[in-house]
Write a protein that holds these residues in place. Sequence first.
Motif, PDB file in Angstrom:
ATOM      1  N   ALA A  82      12.289  33.514  87.918  1.00  0.00           N
ATOM      2  CA  ALA A  82      12.391  32.073  88.100  1.00  0.00           C
ATOM      3  C   ALA A  82      12.263  31.420  86.734  1.00  0.00           C
ATOM      4  O   ALA A  82      11.183  31.380  86.166  1.00  0.00           O
ATOM      5  CB  ALA A  82      11.295  31.600  89.041  1.00  0.00           C
ATOM      6  N   GLY A 122      13.232  28.177  85.849  1.00  0.00           N
ATOM      7  CA  GLY A 122      12.874  26.758  85.873  1.00  0.00           C
ATOM      8  C   GLY A 122      13.356  26.054  84.622  1.00  0.00           C
ATOM      9  O   GLY A 122      14.476  26.286  84.157  1.00  0.00           O
ATOM     10  N   ASN A 129      17.486  23.342  93.424  1.00  0.00           N
ATOM     11  CA  ASN A 129      16.563  23.815  92.381  1.00  0.00           C
ATOM     12  C   ASN A 129      15.751  25.012  92.847  1.00  0.00           C
ATOM     13  O   ASN A 129      15.515  25.941  92.101  1.00  0.00           O
ATOM     14  CB  ASN A 129      15.625  22.707  91.927  1.00  0.00           C
ATOM     15  CG  ASN A 129      14.812  23.149  90.733  1.00  0.00           C
ATOM     16  OD1 ASN A 129      15.367  23.481  89.690  1.00  0.00           O
ATOM     17  ND2 ASN A 129      13.501  23.230  90.887  1.00  0.00           N
ATOM     18  N   ASN A 130      15.315  24.948  94.099  1.00  0.00           N
ATOM     19  CA  ASN A 130      14.476  26.014  94.652  1.00  0.00           C
ATOM     20  C   ASN A 130      15.205  26.716  95.778  1.00  0.00           C
ATOM     21  O   ASN A 130      16.285  26.292  96.183  1.00  0.00           O
ATOM     22  CB  ASN A 130      13.151  25.436  95.149  1.00  0.00           C
ATOM     23  CG  ASN A 130      12.407  24.664  94.068  1.00  0.00           C
ATOM     24  OD1 ASN A 130      12.458  23.439  94.017  1.00  0.00           O
ATOM     25  ND2 ASN A 130      11.767  25.380  93.182  1.00  0.00           N
ATOM     26  N   SER A 185      17.392  27.301  89.868  1.00  0.00           N
ATOM     27  CA  SER A 185      16.620  27.615  88.656  1.00  0.00           C
ATOM     28  C   SER A 185      15.331  28.348  88.984  1.00  0.00           C
ATOM     29  O   SER A 185      14.824  29.112  88.170  1.00  0.00           O
ATOM     30  CB  SER A 185      16.294  26.335  87.874  1.00  0.00           C
ATOM     31  OG  SER A 185      15.098  25.723  88.300  1.00  0.00           O
ATOM     32  N   TYR A 186      14.787  28.100  90.160  1.00  0.00           N
ATOM     33  CA  TYR A 186      13.433  28.596  90.435  1.00  0.00           C
ATOM     34  C   TYR A 186      13.337  29.101  91.872  1.00  0.00           C
ATOM     35  O   TYR A 186      12.740  28.441  92.732  1.00  0.00           O
ATOM     36  CB  TYR A 186      12.424  27.458  90.191  1.00  0.00           C
ATOM     37  CG  TYR A 186      11.066  27.950  89.758  1.00  0.00           C
ATOM     38  CD1 TYR A 186      10.808  28.265  88.421  1.00  0.00           C
ATOM     39  CD2 TYR A 186      10.026  28.114  90.669  1.00  0.00           C
ATOM     40  CE1 TYR A 186       9.567  28.712  88.018  1.00  0.00           C
ATOM     41  CE2 TYR A 186       8.774  28.566  90.267  1.00  0.00           C
ATOM     42  CZ  TYR A 186       8.557  28.850  88.936  1.00  0.00           C
ATOM     43  OH  TYR A 186       7.333  29.298  88.530  1.00  0.00           O
ATOM     44  N   PRO A 187      13.959  30.269  92.141  1.00  0.00           N
ATOM     45  CA  PRO A 187      13.994  30.737  93.534  1.00  0.00           C
ATOM     46  C   PRO A 187      12.651  31.261  94.025  1.00  0.00           C
ATOM     47  O   PRO A 187      12.341  31.180  95.197  1.00  0.00           O
ATOM     48  CB  PRO A 187      15.009  31.877  93.492  1.00  0.00           C
ATOM     49  CG  PRO A 187      14.939  32.390  92.090  1.00  0.00           C
ATOM     50  CD  PRO A 187      14.656  31.181  91.234  1.00  0.00           C
ATOM     51  N   ARG A 188      11.874  31.814  93.094  1.00  0.00           N
ATOM     52  CA  ARG A 188      10.654  32.484  93.534  1.00  0.00           C
ATOM     53  C   ARG A 188       9.470  31.551  93.319  1.00  0.00           C
ATOM     54  O   ARG A 188       9.101  31.243  92.195  1.00  0.00           O
ATOM     55  CB  ARG A 188      10.456  33.767  92.725  1.00  0.00           C
ATOM     56  CG  ARG A 188       9.346  34.642  93.266  1.00  0.00           C
ATOM     57  CD  ARG A 188       9.160  35.854  92.394  1.00  0.00           C
ATOM     58  NE  ARG A 188      10.179  36.871  92.625  1.00  0.00           N
ATOM     59  CZ  ARG A 188      10.310  37.944  91.852  1.00  0.00           C
ATOM     60  NH1 ARG A 188       9.539  38.112  90.807  1.00  0.00           N
ATOM     61  NH2 ARG A 188      11.234  38.847  92.131  1.00  0.00           N
ATOM     62  N   PHE A 228      13.709  33.948 101.069  1.00  0.00           N
ATOM     63  CA  PHE A 228      14.578  34.253  99.938  1.00  0.00           C
ATOM     64  C   PHE A 228      14.332  35.668  99.438  1.00  0.00           C
ATOM     65  O   PHE A 228      15.261  36.449  99.243  1.00  0.00           O
ATOM     66  CB  PHE A 228      14.368  33.255  98.792  1.00  0.00           C
ATOM     67  CG  PHE A 228      14.904  33.764  97.489  1.00  0.00           C
ATOM     68  CD1 PHE A 228      16.271  33.711  97.235  1.00  0.00           C
ATOM     69  CD2 PHE A 228      14.071  34.364  96.550  1.00  0.00           C
ATOM     70  CE1 PHE A 228      16.781  34.232  96.063  1.00  0.00           C
ATOM     71  CE2 PHE A 228      14.575  34.882  95.370  1.00  0.00           C
ATOM     72  CZ  PHE A 228      15.941  34.817  95.135  1.00  0.00           C
ATOM     73  N   PHE A 264      17.051  38.616  99.442  1.00  0.00           N
ATOM     74  CA  PHE A 264      17.536  39.027  98.130  1.00  0.00           C
ATOM     75  C   PHE A 264      17.313  40.524  97.929  1.00  0.00           C
ATOM     76  O   PHE A 264      18.204  41.235  97.480  1.00  0.00           O
ATOM     77  CB  PHE A 264      16.849  38.212  97.044  1.00  0.00           C
ATOM     78  CG  PHE A 264      17.385  38.501  95.675  1.00  0.00           C
ATOM     79  CD1 PHE A 264      18.614  37.985  95.279  1.00  0.00           C
ATOM     80  CD2 PHE A 264      16.690  39.315  94.802  1.00  0.00           C
ATOM     81  CE1 PHE A 264      19.133  38.264  94.033  1.00  0.00           C
ATOM     82  CE2 PHE A 264      17.197  39.598  93.549  1.00  0.00           C
ATOM     83  CZ  PHE A 264      18.425  39.073  93.164  1.00  0.00           C
ATOM     84  N   LEU A 285      22.550  35.729  93.961  1.00  0.00           N
ATOM     85  CA  LEU A 285      21.740  34.752  93.237  1.00  0.00           C
ATOM     86  C   LEU A 285      22.336  34.496  91.866  1.00  0.00           C
ATOM     87  O   LEU A 285      22.685  35.424  91.143  1.00  0.00           O
ATOM     88  CB  LEU A 285      20.315  35.294  93.071  1.00  0.00           C
ATOM     89  CG  LEU A 285      19.389  34.499  92.138  1.00  0.00           C
ATOM     90  CD1 LEU A 285      19.030  33.157  92.750  1.00  0.00           C
ATOM     91  CD2 LEU A 285      18.126  35.303  91.848  1.00  0.00           C
TER      92      LEU A 285
END
Lengths: 220, 235
Positions: A130, A132, B53-54, B77-80, B87, B91, B98
């Motif tokens: 991730a 971010g 974003n998530n 940007s921030y899957p985890r 997810f 995955f 992804l």
Amino acid sequence: MADYKPLSRKAMAERIARDIPEGWYVNLGIGIPTLVADAIPTEKEIFLHSENGVLGFGPAPDPEHIDPWLINAGKQHVTLRPGGSFFHHADSFAMIRGGHLDLCILGAFEVSAGGDIANWATSAQDSAPAVGGAMDLAAGARRVWVATEHTTREGAPKLVETCSYPLTAPAVVSRIYTNLAVLDVEDNRFVVREMVPGLSRDALQAMTAAPVFFEEKEYA
Amino acid sequence: MINKQVGTTAEALSGIADGSVVMIGGFGSVGQPDALIEALIEQGARDLTVVANNAGAGRVGLAKLLDAGRVRRIICSYPRSSGSVVFEDLFRAGLLELEIVPQGTLAERIRAAGAGIAGFYTPTTVGTILAKGKETREFSGRLYVLEQALGADVALIQAWRTDRIGNCVYRETGRNFNAVMATAARTTIVQTCGMTEVGGLDPEAIVTPGIFVHRVVHIPDGEAAAPAHLKKEEV
């Protein structure tokens, strides 16, 4: 063991807050950097920026005054200071990427003597890391400071000659605040400015995987 | 008379085709158009590419859409994050593609699509594994990576106040990706916490002018998320 006491996370945040000059625009990463928000005295005008579109946020609210629409990038509830503003994500990252932030403080898995930072993935094979906003912040802020424990929980150095984890950005870190010392990154070297009382130079070197140099200096 | 307001979320989401690229606004749960996501699950479109974003948390909202097997690919940007169990399971099982994009690059790729810009050079990712395979070019002594615009078929947005023309204002950090995504889709669908009369929004304060908006649905339930002192307030 020598007789010294590492700084708590809160004490690290307070130590960092002392070095941020009034008037700076600052972004705080997740982890220890987030605690800096609570350590800045209210009379010192520092504007805190968060990726999700807020400039001028303040400490966490007391539980009766939580505003569910007002969070920081760590998805924690925050407050808004007078003069604060809201904006969308593209403008937020224009502030970051466009070099408008005076400072970004990030956590790190590793920092190299050349100022490389690795703070988003623990291996190149990490299939779903991730990222971010870390890469945008590391590449875009005018200064990047790191706040981290000096070693991992297992005692492995986090300040290294060359990062083994995937980089967030190369050659961007200028200062590191650990629970043991304050170090500048200068000319591809770690230069120690300050250590916790009772810690010997040899002990600090033993916990750092690159040569450390000692040049004490008071920050203005 | 222009009237973009529809009566139900089902009407708002009608016609979304299988294989669509769907943008979902919000940052974490703030500004996330939950009612539209629920309606998308009901609507049934499959093989979707989701841009957000998530990657959802728990078993509700985006996580529920993933869980229903309706998403082929997610760009975020921030899957985890804490609670992103659906997810992670999908995955790991190879059931979800992804694409990881730095948050600012994601926002700018979306902005570029909305602004008719094909691509741009950014310093973000230079010297990292996320720059692999991408064109790198030097400008004034600094390296930049070429990134391409990212548009969508549909954008699902949450706003705070909206009129029937589609003019929107947002609430605090609820603006986040919503205002950018609203510009980048062929069909932008707004879930708004409150409807106002045309002329009821301060023209100086409108963030998303109605030109970007195609459908509006009023979800007063969104008010539940507002702090008590704001619930009665007019814009």
